[in-house]
Design a protein around this motif. Structure first.
Motif, PDB file in Angstrom:
ATOM      1  N   VAL A  18       0.837  -1.205   0.000  1.00 19.59           N
ATOM      2  CA  VAL A  18       0.000   0.000   0.000  1.00 19.59           C
ATOM      3  C   VAL A  18       0.874   1.257   0.000  1.00 19.59           C
ATOM      4  O   VAL A  18       0.638   2.202  -0.766  1.00 19.59           O
ATOM      5  CB  VAL A  18      -0.951  -0.001   1.209  1.00 19.59           C
ATOM      6  N   ILE A  19       1.895   1.272   0.868  1.00 17.27           N
ATOM      7  CA  ILE A  19       2.808   2.421   0.922  1.00 17.27           C
ATOM      8  C   ILE A  19       3.517   2.606  -0.418  1.00 17.27           C
ATOM      9  O   ILE A  19       3.630   3.729  -0.929  1.00 17.27           O
ATOM     10  CB  ILE A  19       3.840   2.229   2.045  1.00 17.27           C
ATOM     11  N   VAL A  62       4.364   5.532  -5.515  1.00 16.70           N
ATOM     12  CA  VAL A  62       4.422   5.535  -6.983  1.00 16.70           C
ATOM     13  C   VAL A  62       3.384   6.495  -7.550  1.00 16.70           C
ATOM     14  O   VAL A  62       3.649   7.230  -8.521  1.00 16.70           O
ATOM     15  CB  VAL A  62       4.196   4.107  -7.533  1.00 16.70           C
ATOM     16  N   GLU A  63       2.199   6.510  -6.942  1.00 20.71           N
ATOM     17  CA  GLU A  63       1.144   7.426  -7.397  1.00 20.71           C
ATOM     18  C   GLU A  63       1.585   8.882  -7.259  1.00 20.71           C
ATOM     19  O   GLU A  63       1.354   9.707  -8.157  1.00 20.71           O
ATOM     20  CB  GLU A  63      -0.130   7.182  -6.587  1.00 20.71           C
ATOM     21  N   GLY A  91       2.247  11.519 -10.246  1.00 18.68           N
ATOM     22  CA  GLY A  91       1.583  12.826 -10.227  1.00 18.68           C
ATOM     23  C   GLY A  91       2.563  13.964 -10.366  1.00 18.68           C
ATOM     24  O   GLY A  91       2.319  14.932 -11.092  1.00 18.68           O
ATOM     25  N   TYR A  92       3.705  13.851  -9.700  1.00 16.77           N
ATOM     26  CA  TYR A  92       4.746  14.878  -9.813  1.00 16.77           C
ATOM     27  C   TYR A  92       5.267  14.959 -11.249  1.00 16.77           C
ATOM     28  O   TYR A  92       5.512  16.058 -11.779  1.00 16.77           O
ATOM     29  CB  TYR A  92       5.880  14.555  -8.848  1.00 16.77           C
ATOM     30  N   ALA A  93       5.431  13.805 -11.876  1.00 17.59           N
ATOM     31  CA  ALA A  93       5.927  13.771 -13.255  1.00 17.59           C
ATOM     32  C   ALA A  93       4.934  14.435 -14.214  1.00 17.59           C
ATOM     33  O   ALA A  93       5.329  14.974 -15.256  1.00 17.59           O
ATOM     34  CB  ALA A  93       6.181  12.334 -13.688  1.00 17.59           C
ATOM     35  N   LYS A  94       3.667  14.414 -13.846  1.00 19.12           N
ATOM     36  CA  LYS A  94       2.632  15.039 -14.687  1.00 19.12           C
ATOM     37  C   LYS A  94       2.443  16.520 -14.383  1.00 19.12           C
ATOM     38  O   LYS A  94       1.581  17.169 -14.960  1.00 19.12           O
ATOM     39  CB  LYS A  94       1.303  14.309 -14.500  1.00 19.12           C
ATOM     40  N   VAL A 114       9.851   9.400  -2.891  1.00 16.77           N
ATOM     41  CA  VAL A 114      10.913   8.459  -3.235  1.00 16.77           C
ATOM     42  C   VAL A 114      11.426   7.773  -1.965  1.00 16.77           C
ATOM     43  O   VAL A 114      11.634   6.549  -1.940  1.00 16.77           O
ATOM     44  CB  VAL A 114      12.074   9.174  -3.971  1.00 16.77           C
ATOM     45  N   ALA A 115      11.627   8.570  -0.903  1.00 19.47           N
ATOM     46  CA  ALA A 115      12.039   7.992   0.376  1.00 19.47           C
ATOM     47  C   ALA A 115      10.977   7.039   0.912  1.00 19.47           C
ATOM     48  O   ALA A 115      11.291   5.987   1.479  1.00 19.47           O
ATOM     49  CB  ALA A 115      12.308   9.106   1.386  1.00 19.47           C
ATOM     50  N   SER A 116       9.708   7.401   0.705  1.00 24.83           N
ATOM     51  CA  SER A 116       8.609   6.527   1.120  1.00 24.83           C
ATOM     52  C   SER A 116       8.676   5.185   0.402  1.00 24.83           C
ATOM     53  O   SER A 116       8.460   4.122   0.999  1.00 24.83           O
ATOM     54  CB  SER A 116       7.266   7.209   0.835  1.00 24.83           C
ATOM     55  N   LEU A 117       9.009   5.227  -0.888  1.00 26.11           N
ATOM     56  CA  LEU A 117       9.131   3.997  -1.667  1.00 26.11           C
ATOM     57  C   LEU A 117      10.301   3.145  -1.162  1.00 26.11           C
ATOM     58  O   LEU A 117      10.192   1.915  -1.065  1.00 26.11           O
ATOM     59  CB  LEU A 117       9.327   4.349  -3.145  1.00 26.11           C
TER      60      LEU A 117
END
Length: 311
Positions: A112-113, A118-119, A123-126, A204-207
């Motif tokens: 889930v995390i 990734v979501e 979103g940042y990339a968009k 990214v750190a969360s991933l």
């Protein structure tokens, strides 16, 4: 045809976890549970309110630590109860089942995390602008790292006093968690102090932390699942046990050998061939010798059931 069965007595506790040592371990782990529970609540609250996905993920990482301590308490407690009429092979599977449930839950949490991270990255990339973590999220991370280092030193000292390898392993687990929080620190620091362009580092750190949760959870899940499914011991251990049994005087051959694990106990079901002229009493002596040989080779915490048949 003569038939004899011999069962090994169940040792109630490990040698380094009796008396004062067991009390020391329980006291230390209870303190660890309280600290990890507080860190988990602090990180989750600060992460949600302070807009830091990395800190929220680190909060669930503390849940992993709390789970490890809870399993440790069960390990020292219920799983070492002596066998009785209800549980003839002891209570070792309580530890295994707890490990299975907790690891399965942590695998779901990590997924889930990771999906949310990734979501956010997509979103940042968009072109979406990510929230800026508050300054106190940075302070919470530093505080948490200091607490984990303190737990490492506390557990290490207690492990040397109690001569507990399990407690020492848990101590190094706390040290590795402190190092893992570096990813959270980097994500929160850059996201707060260096502007919108660096806020991508928080998810990214969360991933990264999701991976830190997933890997040990999978490592815990696999052996727990295998044990619940009554998987045999590794082939090398089975071959070694067969050789030990065959070397016992009076054993003409091994017709069958089944092995499995029950918590901290090993279980051996052995069928041997002996000379036809031997009596039941002589067969029992051979069975007892097999039990002692396996205890010396592995550990005293084993069940051995030996069936003797004429060669």
């Amino acid at each position: 045809m003569r038939h004899s069965k011999h069962a090994a007595p169940l040792a109630q506790v490990l040698p380094d976890e009796t008396g004062a040592s067991a009390r020391t371990i329980r006291r230390v782990v209870k303190i660890g549970c309280v600290v990890n529970a507080l860190l988990m609540a602090l990180k989750l609250t600060a992460g949600y309110l302070g807009h830091s996905d990395a800190l929220v993920a680190d909060g669930f990482h503390s849940l992993n630590d709390l789970a490890a301590d809870l399993i440790m308490l069960i390990f020292v407690g219920i799983s070492y109860r002596a066998a009785d009429d209800r549980y003839a092979y002891g209570y070792g599977k309580f530890e295994t089942f707890s490990s299975f449930l907790i690891s399965a839950f942590l695998i779901v949490v990590a997924c889930v995390i990771g999906a949310e991270a990734v979501e956010s990255i997509i979103g940042y990339a968009k072109g979406e602008e990510l929230d800026q973590p508050d300054i106190w999220t940075f302070i919470v991370v530093l505080f948490a790292m200091a607490c984990k280092e303190g737990l490492f030193r506390f557990y290490s000292h207690a492990a040397r006093r109690a001569e507990s390898k399990a407690l020492l392993a848990n101590a190094w687990h706390h040290r590795s968690d402190a190092l893992a929080s570096v990813a959270t620190l980097v994500g929160v620091t850059f996201s707060h102090f260096f502007g919108p362009a660096f806020r991508i580092l928080d998810p990214v750190a969360s991933l990264v932390i999701a991976v830190f949760i997933l890997i040990p959870a999978v490592r815990l899940f696999r052996p727990a699942f295998a044990e619940l499914m009554e998987r045999s011991l590794p082939a090398g251990d089975v071959a070694r046990a067969r050789g030990i049994v065959e070397a016992v005087p009076g054993v003409e051959g091994v017709s069958g050998l089944r092995t499995r694990r029950n918590g901290h106990h090993l279980i051996f079901d052995v069928e041997i061939r002996i000379a036809p002229h031997l009596t039941i009493e002589q067969g029992a002596v051979i069975a007892a010798a097999i039990e002692e040989a396996l205890k010396k080779a592995y550990c005293p915490h084993i069940f051995v059931s030996v069936t003797t048949r004429p060669a």
